[in-house]
Structures are given as C-alpha cells and as structure tokens.
Motif scaffolding. Structure first.
Motif, PDB file in Angstrom:
ATOM      1  N   VAL A 153       0.863  -1.179   0.000  1.00  0.00           N
ATOM      2  CA  VAL A 153       0.000   0.000   0.000  1.00  0.00           C
ATOM      3  C   VAL A 153       0.899   1.228   0.000  1.00  0.00           C
ATOM      4  N   ILE A 154       0.712   2.089  -0.992  1.00  0.00           N
ATOM      5  CA  ILE A 154       1.524   3.284  -1.152  1.00  0.00           C
ATOM      6  C   ILE A 154       0.669   4.503  -0.819  1.00  0.00           C
ATOM      7  N   PHE A 155       1.058   5.212   0.223  1.00  0.00           N
ATOM      8  CA  PHE A 155       0.364   6.422   0.647  1.00  0.00           C
ATOM      9  C   PHE A 155       1.070   7.621   0.013  1.00  0.00           C
ATOM     10  N   THR A 156       0.354   8.433  -0.737  1.00  0.00           N
ATOM     11  CA  THR A 156       0.995   9.568  -1.395  1.00  0.00           C
ATOM     12  C   THR A 156       0.286  10.877  -1.062  1.00  0.00           C
ATOM     13  N   ASP A 157       1.071  11.916  -0.930  1.00  0.00           N
ATOM     14  CA  ASP A 157       0.582  13.279  -0.780  1.00  0.00           C
ATOM     15  C   ASP A 157       1.746  14.195  -1.095  1.00  0.00           C
ATOM     16  N   TYR A 158       1.491  15.493  -1.051  1.00  0.00           N
ATOM     17  CA  TYR A 158       2.524  16.444  -1.463  1.00  0.00           C
ATOM     18  C   TYR A 158       3.177  17.155  -0.275  1.00  0.00           C
TER      19      TYR A 158
ATOM     20  N   VAL B 143       5.376   5.520   2.234  1.00  0.00           N
ATOM     21  CA  VAL B 143       4.832   6.871   2.257  1.00  0.00           C
ATOM     22  C   VAL B 143       5.712   7.705   1.333  1.00  0.00           C
ATOM     23  N   LEU B 144       5.125   8.244   0.270  1.00  0.00           N
ATOM     24  CA  LEU B 144       5.904   8.939  -0.749  1.00  0.00           C
ATOM     25  C   LEU B 144       5.274  10.281  -1.113  1.00  0.00           C
ATOM     26  N   GLY B 145       6.125  11.263  -1.328  1.00  0.00           N
ATOM     27  CA  GLY B 145       5.651  12.528  -1.852  1.00  0.00           C
ATOM     28  C   GLY B 145       5.361  12.402  -3.334  1.00  0.00           C
ATOM     29  N   LEU B 146       4.215  12.910  -3.738  1.00  0.00           N
ATOM     30  CA  LEU B 146       3.827  12.850  -5.145  1.00  0.00           C
ATOM     31  C   LEU B 146       3.187  14.174  -5.530  1.00  0.00           C
ATOM     32  N   ASP B 147       3.722  14.794  -6.574  1.00  0.00           N
ATOM     33  CA  ASP B 147       3.202  16.064  -7.076  1.00  0.00           C
ATOM     34  C   ASP B 147       2.503  15.798  -8.399  1.00  0.00           C
ATOM     35  N   TRP B 148       1.211  16.096  -8.457  1.00  0.00           N
ATOM     36  CA  TRP B 148       0.451  15.860  -9.690  1.00  0.00           C
ATOM     37  C   TRP B 148       1.044  16.618 -10.872  1.00  0.00           C
ATOM     38  N   PHE B 149       1.625  17.777 -10.614  1.00  0.00           N
ATOM     39  CA  PHE B 149       2.177  18.589 -11.701  1.00  0.00           C
ATOM     40  C   PHE B 149       3.359  17.911 -12.388  1.00  0.00           C
ATOM     41  N   ASP B 150       4.017  16.960 -11.705  1.00  0.00           N
ATOM     42  CA  ASP B 150       5.216  16.327 -12.266  1.00  0.00           C
ATOM     43  C   ASP B 150       4.906  15.246 -13.288  1.00  0.00           C
ATOM     44  N   GLN B 151       3.721  14.654 -13.237  1.00  0.00           N
ATOM     45  CA  GLN B 151       3.487  13.411 -13.969  1.00  0.00           C
ATOM     46  C   GLN B 151       3.413  13.598 -15.483  1.00  0.00           C
ATOM     47  N   GLU B 152       2.713  14.620 -15.948  1.00  0.00           N
ATOM     48  CA  GLU B 152       2.591  14.832 -17.381  1.00  0.00           C
ATOM     49  C   GLU B 152       3.950  15.145 -18.006  1.00  0.00           C
TER      50      GLU B 152
ATOM     51  N   VAL C 168     -10.730  19.753  -6.394  1.00  0.00           N
ATOM     52  CA  VAL C 168     -11.128  20.965  -5.682  1.00  0.00           C
ATOM     53  C   VAL C 168     -11.041  22.175  -6.608  1.00  0.00           C
ATOM     54  N   CYS C 169      -9.949  22.270  -7.344  1.00  0.00           N
ATOM     55  CA  CYS C 169      -9.725  23.396  -8.252  1.00  0.00           C
ATOM     56  C   CYS C 169      -9.993  22.969  -9.696  1.00  0.00           C
ATOM     57  N   THR C 170     -10.180  23.947 -10.573  1.00  0.00           N
ATOM     58  CA  THR C 170     -10.535  23.657 -11.955  1.00  0.00           C
ATOM     59  C   THR C 170      -9.484  22.796 -12.649  1.00  0.00           C
ATOM     60  N   ASN C 171      -8.199  23.097 -12.441  1.00  0.00           N
ATOM     61  CA  ASN C 171      -7.152  22.344 -13.138  1.00  0.00           C
ATOM     62  C   ASN C 171      -6.892  20.979 -12.523  1.00  0.00           C
ATOM     63  N   ASP C 172      -7.540  20.657 -11.402  1.00  0.00           N
ATOM     64  CA  ASP C 172      -7.360  19.340 -10.796  1.00  0.00           C
ATOM     65  C   ASP C 172      -7.838  18.227 -11.716  1.00  0.00           C
ATOM     66  N   ALA C 173      -8.836  18.509 -12.568  1.00  0.00           N
ATOM     67  CA  ALA C 173      -9.348  17.471 -13.471  1.00  0.00           C
ATOM     68  C   ALA C 173      -8.224  16.927 -14.342  1.00  0.00           C
ATOM     69  N   ASP C 174      -7.485  17.807 -14.996  1.00  0.00           N
ATOM     70  CA  ASP C 174      -6.395  17.378 -15.876  1.00  0.00           C
ATOM     71  C   ASP C 174      -5.238  16.785 -15.086  1.00  0.00           C
TER      72      ASP C 174
ATOM     73  N   VAL D 206      -5.213  15.278 -12.042  1.00  0.00           N
ATOM     74  CA  VAL D 206      -5.512  13.952 -11.486  1.00  0.00           C
ATOM     75  C   VAL D 206      -5.604  12.918 -12.596  1.00  0.00           C
ATOM     76  N   ALA D 207      -6.210  13.301 -13.718  1.00  0.00           N
ATOM     77  CA  ALA D 207      -6.307  12.374 -14.848  1.00  0.00           C
ATOM     78  C   ALA D 207      -4.927  11.954 -15.348  1.00  0.00           C
ATOM     79  N   SER D 208      -4.012  12.912 -15.505  1.00  0.00           N
ATOM     80  CA  SER D 208      -2.672  12.579 -15.994  1.00  0.00           C
ATOM     81  C   SER D 208      -1.901  11.749 -14.979  1.00  0.00           C
ATOM     82  N   THR D 209      -2.136  11.992 -13.695  1.00  0.00           N
ATOM     83  CA  THR D 209      -1.476  11.193 -12.658  1.00  0.00           C
ATOM     84  C   THR D 209      -1.973   9.754 -12.684  1.00  0.00           C
ATOM     85  N   ILE D 210      -3.285   9.573 -12.830  1.00  0.00           N
ATOM     86  CA  ILE D 210      -3.835   8.219 -12.945  1.00  0.00           C
ATOM     87  C   ILE D 210      -3.287   7.529 -14.184  1.00  0.00           C
TER      88      ILE D 210
END
Length: 283
Positions: A95-100, A123-132, A189-195, A197-201
């Motif tokens: 189980v990998i717990f991620t947050d920023y 437990v790992l730091g993960l930034d959604w902005f990094d994935q794309e 939560v924010c408008t750009n979260d859609a893109d 979170v999608a790119s992170t998944i």
C-alpha cells in the motif's frame, strides 16, 4: 468474509501552525474529509475492490492525495485480514500512501505506526504537476533512442526504457512501477485538478488496473464536471455514479432491520454534512 468484520482505524490529524492555512487549498491534507469516510466504508463493504480477483493485474495499491490516510489504512487492513485468513504472508501487495505536503507525509507515517498491520507499505511525496512532464520526457527519450539506433537496437532500447507506460515519479525524482489500484477521496477541488488527477492516474495505473475516485458533485467542487472527459482524452475509460451517498449508504440492514441514514448520521456526528457525492470508476 472480510466485509462483515469491523475495522478499527486509529488516526491523528496533522497539526497546523499557520492560522491562514485553514483558508488555503494547502490545508486539504491536514484534516479528515467526508469522502474519505465514505470511500473507506465503500471498500469495506466491497473488499474485492482492494483484494482483487483472478482477472486483476499484478501490482500495488495507491492512495492518491492520502491526507490522513484513512482510505489507505482501510485497504491495508483488508489485505492484512486476507493474509490472516489464509494463514499466509504470500500476498506481496504493497500500500503506497501519497501526498505532497511534507507535514502531511510525516503525519501519514505516524498514523501508519498507530495501526497494527504487517502489510508492506510506503509513504511517498507525489506532485500531480510532475506526472505529465515526466511522461513527455520518457516519450521523447524513447523517440530519440528509436531515431539513434537500428531496428534491433530500438527493440532493445524500448525494453530497457519501458518507462513510457510503466512508471510514475515521486517528488524526489525517483521512478516507481505502476499500481493495479488507485483510491482517492476529495481530490478534485480546483478547476485544473481534473487534468492533473487524470494525468497522474494515466501515469500510475497499470494496464488493466482500476481507480476509484470519490468526491462531492460538480455543483460543490470545481473540476468534477471536467474530470471524466480529461480521463477519456488520455485513453482511459470512465463510468460515473452520482448521488452515491444517498443510493449506496442511505439504507443499511442492522440486526435484520433496515436502518436509513446510518452512515449519514455518523458523518453528521463527525461534523460532516455532505449530501451530494460522485464516484468515478476509471479503468
């Protein structure tokens, strides 16, 4: 069945020394959110989501935007119960717990230590902005290798650099294998979260894997309405179920009698009054 077994999860909410942070989106990981309670309840009632079946790909379980870690801890408890039931430690799922936020990550580690389970975890730091950007760099590297080598070399290069579709990156720049299951609560939560979170998944989910993302509806959270299309644009399939709280949790059978609103009442006792909810199943 593990779905009939009560689950006791101990949690500590992260301290917040910044009095202005309560009004900031950076505060999201410091407190318990209602969708985390609901998603934990959902996987407890449907443990096959976490445990998988004969058709599930190999891989680990990730909680995306874990916050206090309730969903990931519930998943770890289900895996632990399966190991205990089978009297075996053969299940190597992690189980990998991620947050920023680093403070949130520290609190996540404390919450893991509060709960007694032997399931492997990180437990790992993960930034959604990094994935794309990470995906784009990998694709460019693969294209460069293809242009530079022979056909045989290209095949070898693709095997040795098979990261275009098999890795995600943490905040330290380390690459990690894709997971078979992603769980996330109140991520949009924010408008750009859609893109984001999608790119992170898309980066973190293995082919044949599944993601369950639960949150408020589009009328109370920005980004929810655009999330399904953001996933589909990346080639992911999405099914959406609205009003999950009312349809799935409003009525429960207790001691042979149907009781309405049990979970909703528990949420209210915890200070939550969320009524509308949306579950996105991504695969």
């Amino acid at each position: 069945s593990t779905s009939d077994t009560p689950h006791k999860i101990l949690l500590h909410q992260a301290a917040n020394a910044d009095e202005d942070q309560g009004l900031s989106e950076t505060n999201t990981g410091f407190v318990m959110w209602p969708s985390a309670v609901m998603l934990s309840h959902h996987i407890s009632k449907n443990p096959s989501i976490v445990l998988g079946d004969e058709n599930s790909p190999n891989g680990d379980v990730m909680e995306l935007g874990a916050g206090c870690g309730l969903v990931g801890l519930t998943a770890a408890t289900l895996l632990q119960q399966q190991n205990d039931h089978n009297s075996s430690d053969d299940n190597e799922d992690k189980v990998i717990f991620t947050d920023y936020n680093p403070v949130v990550l520290e609190n996540l580690q404390k919450n893991i230590e509060l709960n007694d389970f032997d399931v492997d975890h990180q437990v790992l730091g993960l930034d959604w902005f990094d994935q794309e950007e990470h995906q784009e760099q990998q694709q460019q590297q693969l294209a460069d290798d293809h242009d530079a080598g022979s056909s045989e070399d290209c095949t070898t290069g693709q095997d040795s650099n098979n990261t275009t579709t098999t890795t995600w990156i943490d905040v330290e720049g380390n690459e990690h294998a894709q997971v078979r299951l992603i769980l996330g609560a109140d991520l949009l939560v924010c408008t750009n979260d859609a893109d984001l979170v999608a790119s992170t998944i898309d980066s973190a989910l293995v082919d044949g894997g599944k993601a369950f993302i639960l949150g408020a509806d589009q009328y109370t959270r920005f980004g929810v309405q655009n999330f399904p299309d953001a996933c589909r644009q990346l080639g992911l399939q999405v099914t959406v179920q609205e009003d999950l709280l009312e349809t799935n949790f409003a009525a429960e059978e207790v001691d042979g009698e149907v009781q309405h609103g049990q979970l909703m009442g528990e949420l209210e006792l915890g200070g939550y009054n969320q009524r509308a909810s949306t579950m996105a199943h991504v695969f």
